[in-house]
Design a protein around this motif. Sequence first.
Motif, PDB file in Angstrom:
ATOM      1  N   SER A 285       0.889  -1.234  -0.003  1.00  0.00           N
ATOM      2  CA  SER A 285      -0.043   0.034   0.143  1.00  0.00           C
ATOM      3  C   SER A 285       0.802   1.371  -0.214  1.00  0.00           C
ATOM      4  CB  SER A 285      -0.955  -0.093   1.396  1.00  0.00           C
ATOM      5  OG  SER A 285      -1.580   1.346   1.414  1.00  0.00           O
ATOM      6  N   LEU A 286       1.026   2.037  -1.097  1.00  0.00           N
ATOM      7  CA  LEU A 286       1.753   3.057  -1.288  1.00  0.00           C
ATOM      8  C   LEU A 286       1.077   4.363  -0.522  1.00  0.00           C
ATOM      9  CD1 LEU A 286       2.944   2.528  -5.088  1.00  0.00           C
ATOM     10  CD2 LEU A 286       4.241   1.602  -2.959  1.00  0.00           C
ATOM     11  N   PRO A 287       1.814   4.793   0.406  1.00  0.00           N
ATOM     12  CA  PRO A 287       1.223   5.669   1.436  1.00  0.00           C
ATOM     13  C   PRO A 287       0.819   7.243   0.286  1.00  0.00           C
ATOM     14  CG  PRO A 287       2.991   5.023   2.452  1.00  0.00           C
ATOM     15  CD  PRO A 287       3.015   4.491   0.965  1.00  0.00           C
ATOM     16  N   LEU A 308       0.482  15.951  -4.873  1.00  0.00           N
ATOM     17  CA  LEU A 308       0.769  15.136  -3.995  1.00  0.00           C
ATOM     18  C   LEU A 308      -0.311  14.546  -3.561  1.00  0.00           C
ATOM     19  CD1 LEU A 308       2.974  13.730  -1.895  1.00  0.00           C
ATOM     20  CD2 LEU A 308       2.768  15.421  -0.612  1.00  0.00           C
ATOM     21  N   LYS A 309      -0.838  13.254  -3.522  1.00  0.00           N
ATOM     22  CA  LYS A 309      -1.884  12.597  -3.077  1.00  0.00           C
ATOM     23  C   LYS A 309      -1.557  11.812  -1.997  1.00  0.00           C
ATOM     24  CE  LYS A 309      -4.625  12.678  -7.219  1.00  0.00           C
ATOM     25  NZ  LYS A 309      -5.370  11.871  -8.245  1.00  0.00           N
ATOM     26  N   SER A 310      -2.427  11.447  -0.965  1.00  0.00           N
ATOM     27  CA  SER A 310      -2.215  10.760   0.429  1.00  0.00           C
ATOM     28  C   SER A 310      -3.231   9.440  -0.045  1.00  0.00           C
ATOM     29  CB  SER A 310      -2.451  11.335   1.548  1.00  0.00           C
ATOM     30  OG  SER A 310      -3.735  12.036   1.663  1.00  0.00           O
ATOM     31  N   ASN A 311      -2.723   8.248  -0.042  1.00  0.00           N
ATOM     32  CA  ASN A 311      -3.509   7.313  -0.350  1.00  0.00           C
ATOM     33  C   ASN A 311      -3.780   6.112   0.950  1.00  0.00           C
ATOM     34  OD1 ASN A 311      -3.548   7.831  -2.851  1.00  0.00           O
ATOM     35  ND2 ASN A 311      -1.765   6.860  -3.393  1.00  0.00           N
ATOM     36  N   PHE A 312      -4.193   6.960   1.992  1.00  0.00           N
ATOM     37  CA  PHE A 312      -4.570   6.020   3.180  1.00  0.00           C
ATOM     38  C   PHE A 312      -5.960   6.486   3.880  1.00  0.00           C
ATOM     39  CE2 PHE A 312      -1.163   8.928   3.822  1.00  0.00           C
ATOM     40  CZ  PHE A 312      -1.612   9.756   5.080  1.00  0.00           C
ATOM     41  N   LYS A 313      -6.347   5.934   5.034  1.00  0.00           N
ATOM     42  CA  LYS A 313      -7.540   6.144   5.732  1.00  0.00           C
ATOM     43  C   LYS A 313      -7.507   7.729   6.264  1.00  0.00           C
ATOM     44  CE  LYS A 313      -8.208   1.622   7.689  1.00  0.00           C
ATOM     45  NZ  LYS A 313      -8.387   0.891   8.840  1.00  0.00           N
ATOM     46  N   PRO A 314      -8.770   8.297   5.909  1.00  0.00           N
ATOM     47  CA  PRO A 314      -8.938   9.699   6.112  1.00  0.00           C
ATOM     48  C   PRO A 314      -8.649  10.028   7.837  1.00  0.00           C
ATOM     49  CG  PRO A 314     -10.748   9.057   4.801  1.00  0.00           C
ATOM     50  CD  PRO A 314      -9.830   7.911   5.422  1.00  0.00           C
ATOM     51  N   ILE A 356       5.792  19.616   4.560  1.00  0.00           N
ATOM     52  CA  ILE A 356       4.459  19.571   5.157  1.00  0.00           C
ATOM     53  C   ILE A 356       4.483  18.795   6.483  1.00  0.00           C
ATOM     54  CG2 ILE A 356       2.117  19.004   4.798  1.00  0.00           C
ATOM     55  CD1 ILE A 356       3.011  18.795   1.729  1.00  0.00           C
ATOM     56  N   LYS A 357       4.106  19.558   7.650  1.00  0.00           N
ATOM     57  CA  LYS A 357       4.392  18.848   8.958  1.00  0.00           C
ATOM     58  C   LYS A 357       3.215  17.726   9.047  1.00  0.00           C
ATOM     59  CE  LYS A 357       5.753  22.790  11.727  1.00  0.00           C
ATOM     60  NZ  LYS A 357       5.455  23.758  12.889  1.00  0.00           N
ATOM     61  N   ARG A 358       1.973  17.835   8.415  1.00  0.00           N
ATOM     62  CA  ARG A 358       0.883  16.825   8.780  1.00  0.00           C
ATOM     63  C   ARG A 358       0.059  16.804   7.417  1.00  0.00           C
ATOM     64  NH1 ARG A 358       1.127  19.200  13.557  1.00  0.00           N
ATOM     65  NH2 ARG A 358       1.816  17.980  15.492  1.00  0.00           N
ATOM     66  N   MET A 359      -0.337  15.794   7.086  1.00  0.00           N
ATOM     67  CA  MET A 359      -1.152  15.441   6.095  1.00  0.00           C
ATOM     68  C   MET A 359      -2.283  14.144   6.083  1.00  0.00           C
ATOM     69  SD  MET A 359      -0.177  15.594   1.859  1.00  0.00           S
ATOM     70  CE  MET A 359      -1.766  15.494   0.782  1.00  0.00           C
ATOM     71  N   ALA A 360      -3.584  14.502   6.341  1.00  0.00           N
ATOM     72  CA  ALA A 360      -4.423  13.639   6.443  1.00  0.00           C
ATOM     73  C   ALA A 360      -4.868  12.652   5.388  1.00  0.00           C
ATOM     74  CB  ALA A 360      -5.921  14.136   6.802  1.00  0.00           C
ATOM     75  N   GLY A 361      -5.041  11.271   5.550  1.00  0.00           N
ATOM     76  CA  GLY A 361      -5.430  10.675   4.482  1.00  0.00           C
ATOM     77  C   GLY A 361      -6.369  11.060   3.303  1.00  0.00           C
ATOM     78  N   MET A 362      -6.290  10.634   2.044  1.00  0.00           N
ATOM     79  CA  MET A 362      -7.407  10.812   0.967  1.00  0.00           C
ATOM     80  C   MET A 362      -7.427  12.399   0.819  1.00  0.00           C
ATOM     81  SD  MET A 362      -7.634   7.771   0.426  1.00  0.00           S
ATOM     82  CE  MET A 362      -8.808   7.828  -0.905  1.00  0.00           C
ATOM     83  N   LYS A 363      -6.144  12.933   0.823  1.00  0.00           N
ATOM     84  CA  LYS A 363      -6.238  14.577   0.404  1.00  0.00           C
ATOM     85  C   LYS A 363      -5.330  14.544  -0.573  1.00  0.00           C
ATOM     86  CE  LYS A 363      -8.711  16.163   4.002  1.00  0.00           C
ATOM     87  NZ  LYS A 363      -9.937  16.917   3.971  1.00  0.00           N
ATOM     88  N   GLU A 364      -5.290  16.037  -0.995  1.00  0.00           N
ATOM     89  CA  GLU A 364      -4.376  16.494  -2.551  1.00  0.00           C
ATOM     90  C   GLU A 364      -4.084  17.645  -2.072  1.00  0.00           C
ATOM     91  OE1 GLU A 364      -5.183  16.835  -6.815  1.00  0.00           O
ATOM     92  OE2 GLU A 364      -6.345  15.224  -6.282  1.00  0.00           O
ATOM     93  N   THR A 365      -2.636  17.922  -2.526  1.00  0.00           N
ATOM     94  CA  THR A 365      -2.140  19.130  -2.393  1.00  0.00           C
ATOM     95  C   THR A 365      -1.238  19.566  -3.609  1.00  0.00           C
ATOM     96  OG1 THR A 365      -1.070  20.854  -0.971  1.00  0.00           O
ATOM     97  CG2 THR A 365      -0.357  18.791  -0.783  1.00  0.00           C
ATOM     98  N   GLN A 366      -1.066  20.578  -3.856  1.00  0.00           N
ATOM     99  CA  GLN A 366       0.180  20.766  -5.159  1.00  0.00           C
ATOM    100  C   GLN A 366       1.083  21.957  -4.967  1.00  0.00           C
ATOM    101  OE1 GLN A 366      -2.825  21.345  -8.315  1.00  0.00           O
ATOM    102  NE2 GLN A 366      -2.165  23.600  -8.505  1.00  0.00           N
TER     103      GLN A 366
END
Length: 436
Positions: A285-287, A308-314, A356-366
């Motif tokens: 599972s690629l985070p 940048l996309k996060s691929n884990f639980k929100p 980035i200090k923190r990033m929740a799952g299933m989010k996207e930033t650029q």
Amino acid sequence: MIGGLFVYNHKGEVLISRVYRDDIGRNAVDAFRVNVIHARQQVRSPVTNIARTSFFHIKRANIWLAAVTKQNVNAAMVFEFLLKIIDVMQSYFGKISEENIKNNFVLIYELLDEILDFGYPQNSDTGVLKTFITQQGIKSQTKEEQAQITSQVTGQIGWRREGIKYRRNELFLDVLEYVNLLMSPQGQVLSAHVAGKVVMKSYLSGMPECKFGINDKIVMEAKGKGLSGGGDDPARSGKPVVVIDDCQFHQCVKLSKFETEHSISFIPPDGEFELMRYRTTKDISLPFRVIPLVREVGRTKMEVKVVLKSNFKPSLLGQKIEVKIPTPLNTSGVQLICMKGKAKYKASENAIVWKIKRMAGMKETQLSAEIELLETDTKKKWTRPPISMNFEVPFAPSGFKVRYLKVFEPKLNYSDHDVIKWVRYIGRSGLYETRC
């Protein structure tokens, strides 16, 4: 196994010399000095054969450590032993240096007498050695300690002493995984593997036996067959399994039980130790996913956009996120716009560093960047290095799970329910790269 052990300085002077067999003479000391240390050409091989004598050597700083033998021995075992000696010396007096070896030569000879007997390794566990060889190299003299030494040396369990007592029995278990990835610009995974380790901190009284269960495919399949007779595929039943390609256990693990019962059974050392290492290449599972877009506008300008996309639980949070975007050598200035975190151009590293200090799952930033370039005469096109990434996530990307952890201590009055257990999963980036 080993005929002799010698420690040299960078000049070839012998600092420590111990001969265990009659077939190794003083001429062996001189042969190594002349043919290896003072050789005109650099000796690259760690094994040198001189006059039917094999020299296995390693170098630390300006110190050479050489094991000498005339027999056909297992080379890997000799090197493992030499590295263990260095670990023991470092645990006693720190850095391996000529000054430290000269100051502690009595202690080193005393350690060698305990570690080796007639060239055969005996007891090289630092914890056990420290029970009867103190920091100053003075042996314990009380009857109680001498009895304890005898039971340690002659007993089957050399990594744990008897009589350990704690007011609270606790077990801390960390599953640490390092994700390594190489991805194409189109999002195709070119190579991916996870290198993991299970680190345990044990604060248990007595001589407890622990049983440790994981969701390994072999274990789960064996359990499924045992329960259902025919055995359904555990993956179909909805229970996630991890396919471990190879694994390595601490010496305390009873391998016979792992092969027959597929259970990891062991008597843990006191304190912190590494229970096992493993490697897996399937169903990772690629985070995070990095989507790069690089556009060259003429010869003096370049536009870069990184999603940048996060691929884990929100409900989970990724931390210590750092994306390093390489820039050409002729970069003169960079204008940056990022939706989240902070980005900075570092000329010394020829890269844009986005933190980035923190990033929740299933989010996207650029991040968007305009790179100004200096005109150069060279027609050589810039070979784009990959975008690298660092991060830490609170789960195991391989899907590794601790199914159970049980403690049995028949002699003392405490059961598995009395032990406080803590399990933590940490996923970190290894070499996590995306081509752009």
